[in-house]
Design a protein around this motif. Structure first.
Motif, mmCIF file in Angstrom:
data_model
loop_
_atom_site.group_PDB
_atom_site.id
_atom_site.type_symbol
_atom_site.label_atom_id
_atom_site.label_comp_id
_atom_site.label_asym_id
_atom_site.label_seq_id
_atom_site.Cartn_x
_atom_site.Cartn_y
_atom_site.Cartn_z
ATOM 1 N N SER A 20 0.844 -1.191 0.000
ATOM 2 C CA SER A 20 0.000 0.000 0.000
ATOM 3 C C SER A 20 0.878 1.240 0.000
ATOM 4 O O SER A 20 1.994 1.224 0.533
ATOM 5 C CB SER A 20 -0.900 0.032 1.236
ATOM 6 O OG SER A 20 -1.767 -1.073 1.286
ATOM 7 N N CYS A 21 0.368 2.291 -0.582
ATOM 8 C CA CYS A 21 1.058 3.573 -0.590
ATOM 9 C C CYS A 21 0.027 4.646 -0.292
ATOM 10 O O CYS A 21 -0.852 4.912 -1.110
ATOM 11 C CB CYS A 21 1.722 3.820 -1.936
ATOM 12 S SG CYS A 21 2.385 5.482 -2.134
ATOM 13 N N ALA A 22 0.148 5.231 0.887
ATOM 14 C CA ALA A 22 -0.785 6.274 1.305
ATOM 15 C C ALA A 22 -0.169 7.635 1.021
ATOM 16 O O ALA A 22 0.976 7.902 1.395
ATOM 17 C CB ALA A 22 -1.092 6.139 2.783
ATOM 18 N N ALA A 23 -0.924 8.485 0.359
ATOM 19 C CA ALA A 23 -0.430 9.800 -0.030
ATOM 20 C C ALA A 23 -1.169 10.908 0.712
ATOM 21 O O ALA A 23 -2.371 10.803 0.966
ATOM 22 C CB ALA A 23 -0.595 9.996 -1.532
ATOM 23 N N SER A 24 -0.447 11.929 1.043
ATOM 24 C CA SER A 24 -1.061 13.120 1.616
ATOM 25 C C SER A 24 -1.154 14.178 0.537
ATOM 26 O O SER A 24 -0.476 14.105 -0.474
ATOM 27 C CB SER A 24 -0.214 13.645 2.774
ATOM 28 O OG SER A 24 1.056 14.037 2.302
ATOM 29 N N GLY A 25 -2.022 15.145 0.727
ATOM 30 C CA GLY A 25 -2.148 16.215 -0.248
ATOM 31 C C GLY A 25 -3.456 16.148 -1.002
ATOM 32 O O GLY A 25 -3.975 15.074 -1.279
ATOM 33 N N SER A 26 -3.956 17.289 -1.350
ATOM 34 C CA SER A 26 -5.281 17.369 -1.959
ATOM 35 C C SER A 26 -5.286 17.077 -3.448
ATOM 36 O O SER A 26 -6.338 16.995 -4.049
ATOM 37 C CB SER A 26 -5.857 18.763 -1.720
ATOM 38 O OG SER A 26 -5.011 19.740 -2.305
ATOM 39 N N THR A 27 -4.106 16.901 -4.056
ATOM 40 C CA THR A 27 -4.065 16.706 -5.506
ATOM 41 C C THR A 27 -3.911 15.255 -5.911
ATOM 42 O O THR A 27 -3.656 14.966 -7.073
ATOM 43 C CB THR A 27 -2.905 17.520 -6.114
ATOM 44 O OG1 THR A 27 -1.664 17.027 -5.594
ATOM 45 C CG2 THR A 27 -3.053 18.992 -5.780
ATOM 46 N N PHE A 28 -4.052 14.335 -4.985
ATOM 47 C CA PHE A 28 -3.795 12.913 -5.271
ATOM 48 C C PHE A 28 -4.545 12.439 -6.499
ATOM 49 O O PHE A 28 -3.996 11.742 -7.336
ATOM 50 C CB PHE A 28 -4.176 12.071 -4.059
ATOM 51 C CG PHE A 28 -4.001 10.597 -4.283
ATOM 52 C CD1 PHE A 28 -5.089 9.782 -4.583
ATOM 53 C CD2 PHE A 28 -2.755 10.006 -4.173
ATOM 54 C CE1 PHE A 28 -4.932 8.425 -4.776
ATOM 55 C CE2 PHE A 28 -2.577 8.646 -4.374
ATOM 56 C CZ PHE A 28 -3.675 7.850 -4.677
ATOM 57 N N SER A 29 -5.800 12.797 -6.626
ATOM 58 C CA SER A 29 -6.605 12.300 -7.743
ATOM 59 C C SER A 29 -6.193 12.905 -9.073
ATOM 60 O O SER A 29 -6.711 12.497 -10.117
ATOM 61 C CB SER A 29 -8.080 12.573 -7.482
ATOM 62 O OG SER A 29 -8.307 13.967 -7.380
ATOM 63 N N SER A 30 -5.271 13.855 -9.064
ATOM 64 C CA SER A 30 -4.774 14.451 -10.300
ATOM 65 C C SER A 30 -3.489 13.810 -10.776
ATOM 66 O O SER A 30 -3.023 14.107 -11.883
ATOM 67 C CB SER A 30 -4.522 15.955 -10.098
ATOM 68 O OG SER A 30 -5.705 16.627 -9.742
ATOM 69 N N ASN A 31 -2.903 12.971 -9.953
ATOM 70 C CA ASN A 31 -1.578 12.414 -10.249
ATOM 71 C C ASN A 31 -1.623 10.946 -10.631
ATOM 72 O O ASN A 31 -2.230 10.137 -9.935
ATOM 73 C CB ASN A 31 -0.663 12.549 -9.031
ATOM 74 C CG ASN A 31 -0.471 13.985 -8.599
ATOM 75 O OD1 ASN A 31 -1.126 14.453 -7.670
ATOM 76 N ND2 ASN A 31 0.417 14.678 -9.274
ATOM 77 N N ALA A 32 -0.937 10.632 -11.731
ATOM 78 C CA ALA A 32 -0.639 9.230 -11.993
ATOM 79 C C ALA A 32 0.318 8.748 -10.911
ATOM 80 O O ALA A 32 1.042 9.541 -10.297
ATOM 81 C CB ALA A 32 -0.024 9.070 -13.371
ATOM 82 N N MET A 33 0.329 7.448 -10.671
ATOM 83 C CA MET A 33 1.163 6.864 -9.626
ATOM 84 C C MET A 33 1.861 5.633 -10.186
ATOM 85 O O MET A 33 1.409 5.036 -11.173
ATOM 86 C CB MET A 33 0.299 6.462 -8.424
ATOM 87 C CG MET A 33 -0.506 7.568 -7.807
ATOM 88 S SD MET A 33 0.496 8.701 -6.842
ATOM 89 C CE MET A 33 0.996 7.640 -5.483
ATOM 90 N N ALA A 34 2.927 5.244 -9.518
ATOM 91 C CA ALA A 34 3.672 4.088 -10.000
ATOM 92 C C ALA A 34 4.379 3.387 -8.849
ATOM 93 O O ALA A 34 4.598 3.973 -7.783
ATOM 94 C CB ALA A 34 4.694 4.522 -11.053
ATOM 95 N N TRP A 35 4.712 2.145 -9.092
ATOM 96 C CA TRP A 35 5.583 1.373 -8.208
ATOM 97 C C TRP A 35 6.866 1.061 -8.967
ATOM 98 O O TRP A 35 6.822 0.644 -10.134
ATOM 99 C CB TRP A 35 4.918 0.064 -7.797
ATOM 100 C CG TRP A 35 3.811 0.212 -6.821
ATOM 101 C CD1 TRP A 35 2.468 0.235 -7.089
ATOM 102 C CD2 TRP A 35 3.928 0.346 -5.403
ATOM 103 N NE1 TRP A 35 1.754 0.376 -5.922
ATOM 104 C CE2 TRP A 35 2.624 0.446 -4.879
ATOM 105 C CE3 TRP A 35 5.009 0.378 -4.529
ATOM 106 C CZ2 TRP A 35 2.376 0.583 -3.508
ATOM 107 C CZ3 TRP A 35 4.762 0.519 -3.174
ATOM 108 C CH2 TRP A 35 3.463 0.619 -2.670
#
Length: 120
Positions: A20-35
């Motif tokens: 799991s990777c928990a992110a802080s910040g209000s823009t999370f849904s705007s960012n692609a993510m990767a492992w």
């Protein structure tokens, strides 16, 4: 944006883990993510990525069919479900936030990593 990984550990070959990777910040849904992962003596490599809305993903050939990346934007969290683990999957796994919403946008933030060890 900050990210914190969890879920690593020691597992036997053929077993499963979910990172799991928990992110802080209000823009999370705007960012692609990767492992990504990095094994001792090797370069860091992309394992899987997911667009900001979760509709598109890509995977390294070595993990296709075994790993699944997903995200829950309501929880600001992404996951990496790892099945049929092999000793060669042993590495430190890093969560990565991308600058934009698409798969191939530049990196923005890295997590501290979580160790995955697969015993034979």
């Amino acid at each position: 944006v900050r990210v914190v990984e969890s879920g690593g550990g020691l597992v036997q070959a053929g077993g499963s883990l979910r990172l799991s990777c928990a992110a802080s910040g209000s823009t999370f849904s705007s960012n692609a993510m990767a492992w990504y992962r990095q094994a001792p003596g090797k370069q860091r490599e992309l394992v899987a990525a997911i667009t900001n809305g979760g509709l598109s993903t890509n995977y390294a050939d070595s993990v296709k069919g075994r790993f699944t990346i997903s995200r829950d934007n309501a929880k600001n969290t992404i996951y990496l479900q790892m099945n049929s683990l092999k000793p060669e999957d042993t590495a430190v796994y890093y969560c990565n936030v991308r600058r934009g919403g698409f798969l191939y946008t530049p990196s923005l933030v890295w997590g501290q990593g979580t160790q995955v060890t697969v015993s034979s």
